[in-house]
Design an enzyme around this catalytic site. Structure first.
Site, PDB file in Angstrom:
ATOM      1  N   HIS A   1      -0.137   8.022   5.757  1.00 10.80           N
ATOM      2  CA  HIS A   1       0.426   9.265   5.231  1.00 10.80           C
ATOM      3  C   HIS A   1      -0.319  10.439   5.852  1.00 10.80           C
ATOM      4  O   HIS A   1      -1.475  10.300   6.281  1.00 10.80           O
ATOM      5  CB  HIS A   1       0.300   9.306   3.711  1.00 10.80           C
ATOM      6  CG  HIS A   1       1.189   8.336   3.009  1.00 10.80           C
ATOM      7  ND1 HIS A   1       1.437   8.378   1.645  1.00 10.80           N
ATOM      8  CD2 HIS A   1       1.911   7.284   3.473  1.00 10.80           C
ATOM      9  CE1 HIS A   1       2.247   7.406   1.305  1.00 10.80           C
ATOM     10  NE2 HIS A   1       2.549   6.715   2.392  1.00 10.80           N
TER      11      HIS A   1
ATOM     12  N   GLU B   1      -1.799  12.940   4.529  1.00 15.09           N
ATOM     13  CA  GLU B   1      -3.074  13.227   3.883  1.00 15.09           C
ATOM     14  C   GLU B   1      -4.161  12.248   4.329  1.00 15.09           C
ATOM     15  O   GLU B   1      -5.298  12.643   4.590  1.00 15.09           O
ATOM     16  CB  GLU B   1      -2.939  13.144   2.350  1.00 15.09           C
ATOM     17  CG  GLU B   1      -1.871  14.047   1.763  1.00 15.09           C
ATOM     18  CD  GLU B   1      -0.552  13.332   1.536  1.00 15.09           C
ATOM     19  OE1 GLU B   1       0.009  13.470   0.437  1.00 15.09           O
ATOM     20  OE2 GLU B   1      -0.110  12.628   2.471  1.00 15.09           O
TER      21      GLU B   1
ATOM     22  N   CYS C   1       0.828  11.138  -3.179  1.00 21.45           N
ATOM     23  CA  CYS C   1       1.115   9.931  -3.952  1.00 21.45           C
ATOM     24  C   CYS C   1      -0.188   9.420  -4.563  1.00 21.45           C
ATOM     25  O   CYS C   1      -1.280   9.919  -4.240  1.00 21.45           O
ATOM     26  CB  CYS C   1       1.738   8.867  -3.053  1.00 21.45           C
ATOM     27  SG  CYS C   1       0.558   8.194  -1.840  1.00 21.45           S
TER      28      CYS C   1
ATOM     29  N   CYS D   1      -2.965   8.553  -1.984  1.00 19.53           N
ATOM     30  CA  CYS D   1      -3.605   9.718  -1.373  1.00 19.53           C
ATOM     31  C   CYS D   1      -4.423  10.497  -2.396  1.00 19.53           C
ATOM     32  O   CYS D   1      -5.498  11.020  -2.080  1.00 19.53           O
ATOM     33  CB  CYS D   1      -2.545  10.613  -0.738  1.00 19.53           C
ATOM     34  SG  CYS D   1      -1.656   9.822   0.637  1.00 19.53           S
TER      35      CYS D   1
END
Length: 321
Positions: free
Chosen positions: A215, A217, A245, A248
């Protein structure tokens, strides 16, 4: 309570012993002791009295004719369950109960208990179990209160917020999101800033890298940690186009990121208040300050357009097939 026969004139009156709710309370308090030997228990007369009667309650449990061997067997079970804190040999405990007059030899091999009570050993065990659960709940509540107090004490001062800088950084994150979309990824972009300087920026690369953790992040956290040669990213601010999410959000907490700013909320999968507030729910020591809604409309529009196009393409493929 006296533990002996009473001499009245020429007659001996046998004293019988009771065990009631107050005794259960006293015995439960005895259970808070750890590793005490029988000789040490004898120095506490009230505790010794209560433990002796609880032991007889265990001996009297059951309908079988009571022999010395069976009584010692039940005392062994008593010492491993209700009185697992008491260090004593079952046979020594049996003799001690004889000395106190709570049990007596009956005929050649029989034993008779001199205890009168409507309570059973099962009730005593249930009472002790409930008290133990109450103590555990109290300890857990106290632990939670202390953890919350520590978080409040150790929480850093909320950083100053500059709306213009927030919007400028979010526009950089939107650029990364557009680049991710061009690669066929879900359009989410992130920028990590520290001391007013952009440390790194990236967008989703899950498909490109065949990595479910790639992701935006996570990617900027890894890059920043390598750049700074430090797994702690204190005083850093993360800008991301979509609420992080749970994966993260947890990584941001472990990295000690000070502040997280996102554009679009994620009520389905968000880990910072959308679906759940992971840092609070998991009891993590660090909890980043969260600010939502920076350039919300632009961030939401990009995501909605992307998923609408995906659905349209999927429908077209199904019709053609």
């Amino acid at each position: 309570m006296m533990h002996k026969n009473i001499l009245l004139g020429r007659n001996i009156v046998s004293v019988r012993y009771g065990f009631d709710r107050d005794d259960m309370e006293r015995f439960e308090r005895c259970c808070l002791m750890r590793g005490i030997a029988l000789d040490g228990l004898l120095k506490r007369e009230e505790a010794a009295d209560t433990v002796a009667k609880a032991a007889v309650l265990a001996i009297a449990d059951g309908a079988q004719p009571l022999t010395r061997e069976l009584a010692i067997e039940r005392l062994s079970d008593f010492l491993s369950v209700e009185a697992n804190w008491l260090q004593a040999e079952p046979s020594r405990l049996f003799d001690w109960l004889l000395e106190r007059g709570l049990i007596e030899n009956f005929h050649e091999s029989g034993v008779r208990c001199r205890l009168q009570t409507d309570l059973t050993r099962e009730q005593l065990q249930a009472f002790l179990s409930e008290k133990k659960r109450e103590r555990e709940r109290m300890r857990e509540d106290k632990r939670t209160q202390l953890q919350e107090k520590n978080r409040l004490i150790n929480a850093p001062k909320r950083p100053d917020v500059d709306k213009d800088i927030d919007e400028a950084m979010m526009r950089l994150a939107l650029q990364e999101a557009r680049a991710a979309e061009e690669r066929g990824e879900v359009p989410v972009g992130a920028v990590l800033v520290r001391a007013g300087q952009v440390l790194c920026a990236d967008g989703n690369r899950v498909i490109e890298r065949r990595d479910p953790t790639a992701h935006a992040e996570m990617l900027v956290l890894r890059q920043a940690a390598q750049l700074l040669e430090n797994e702690r990213l204190s005083d850093a601010t993360l800008y991301v186009t979509l609420e992080p999410c749970p994966m993260c959000a947890c990584a941001l907490a472990h990295a000690r990121v000070e502040r997280v700013v996102w554009g679009a909320d994620d009520p389905k999968n968000g880990g910072m208040g959308g679906r759940l507030d992971l840092a609070r729910a998991a009891g993590l020591n660090h909890r980043a300050y969260g600010d939502a809604g920076i350039l919300r409309d632009e961030c939401e529009r990009m995501l909605k357009t992307f998923f609408a196009r995906r659905r349209a393409e999927r429908t077209t493929d199904e019709m053609e097939s």
